[in-house]
Design a protein around this motif. Structure first.
Motif, short mmCIF file in Angstrom:
data_model
loop_
_atom_site.label_atom_id
_atom_site.label_comp_id
_atom_site.label_asym_id
_atom_site.label_seq_id
_atom_site.Cartn_x
_atom_site.Cartn_y
_atom_site.Cartn_z
N GLY A 51 0.80 -1.22 0.00
CA GLY A 51 0.00 0.00 0.00
C GLY A 51 0.83 1.27 0.00
O GLY A 51 0.28 2.37 -0.03
N ARG A 52 2.14 1.14 0.02
CA ARG A 52 3.01 2.32 0.05
C ARG A 52 3.17 2.89 -1.36
O ARG A 52 3.57 2.19 -2.29
CB ARG A 52 4.37 1.94 0.61
CG ARG A 52 5.28 3.14 0.75
CD ARG A 52 6.28 2.92 1.82
NE ARG A 52 6.87 4.20 2.15
CZ ARG A 52 7.16 4.56 3.36
NH1 ARG A 52 6.91 3.76 4.34
NH2 ARG A 52 7.72 5.71 3.58
N PRO A 53 2.89 4.18 -1.53
CA PRO A 53 3.07 4.79 -2.86
C PRO A 53 4.54 5.10 -3.14
O PRO A 53 5.32 5.37 -2.22
CB PRO A 53 2.26 6.09 -2.76
CG PRO A 53 2.15 6.38 -1.33
CD PRO A 53 2.28 5.09 -0.58
N PHE A 54 4.90 5.06 -4.43
CA PHE A 54 6.29 5.34 -4.82
C PHE A 54 6.34 5.82 -6.26
O PHE A 54 5.40 5.64 -7.03
CB PHE A 54 7.19 4.13 -4.61
CG PHE A 54 6.86 2.93 -5.47
CD1 PHE A 54 5.88 2.05 -5.09
CD2 PHE A 54 7.53 2.70 -6.66
CE1 PHE A 54 5.57 0.93 -5.86
CE2 PHE A 54 7.25 1.59 -7.44
CZ PHE A 54 6.25 0.71 -7.04
N ASP A 55 7.46 6.44 -6.59
CA ASP A 55 7.76 6.88 -7.96
C ASP A 55 8.98 6.12 -8.45
O ASP A 55 9.79 5.64 -7.66
CB ASP A 55 8.08 8.38 -7.99
CG ASP A 55 6.93 9.25 -7.51
OD1 ASP A 55 5.80 8.75 -7.40
OD2 ASP A 55 7.19 10.44 -7.23
N LEU A 56 9.12 6.04 -9.77
CA LEU A 56 10.27 5.39 -10.37
C LEU A 56 10.93 6.33 -11.37
O LEU A 56 10.24 7.10 -12.04
CB LEU A 56 9.85 4.15 -11.17
CG LEU A 56 9.40 2.91 -10.45
CD1 LEU A 56 9.05 1.83 -11.46
CD2 LEU A 56 10.45 2.42 -9.50
N VAL A 57 12.26 6.26 -11.47
CA VAL A 57 12.97 6.91 -12.55
C VAL A 57 13.54 5.78 -13.41
O VAL A 57 14.33 4.97 -12.91
CB VAL A 57 14.09 7.83 -12.04
CG1 VAL A 57 14.87 8.42 -13.20
CG2 VAL A 57 13.51 8.93 -11.17
N VAL A 58 13.11 5.70 -14.65
CA VAL A 58 13.49 4.60 -15.53
C VAL A 58 13.97 5.11 -16.88
O VAL A 58 13.68 6.25 -17.28
CB VAL A 58 12.33 3.60 -15.75
CG1 VAL A 58 11.91 2.98 -14.44
CG2 VAL A 58 11.16 4.26 -16.42
N LYS A 59 14.68 4.22 -17.56
CA LYS A 59 15.18 4.51 -18.90
C LYS A 59 15.33 3.18 -19.62
O LYS A 59 15.72 2.18 -19.01
CB LYS A 59 16.54 5.21 -18.80
CG LYS A 59 17.25 5.43 -20.09
CD LYS A 59 18.61 6.04 -19.85
CE LYS A 59 19.33 6.23 -21.17
NZ LYS A 59 20.66 6.81 -20.97
#
Length: 73
Positions: A51-59
């Motif tokens: 349930g924890r929200p998160f962001d990703l930096v991807v390439k």
């Protein structure tokens, strides 16, 4: 699609801000992003199984989709 997680991102998973986010959550989130990502881009609004929200930096690289960092909320 193969998902590659950098050593930096794995280290961040140990931090308090990213606790309760695991590698499976990261792989599912990275695979859910459609299209080709030629430059490092931040994608917001993923939710871990806990349930924890998160962001990703991807390439995208030749070997697959590279997860550069994880930002927990």
């Amino acid at each position: 699609m193969k998902v590659l997680i950098t050593a930096h991102a794995r280290k961040r998973l140990q931090d308090f801000r990213q606790e309760q986010i695991n590698e499976h959550d990261i792989q599912v989130a990275a695979r859910s992003i459609p299209g080709h990502i030629p430059t490092a881009t931040r994608f917001r609004g993923f939710i871990a199984a806990s349930g924890r929200p998160f962001d990703l930096v991807v390439k995208d690289v030749l070997a697959g989709r590279l997860v550069i960092t994880i930002i927990g909320k």
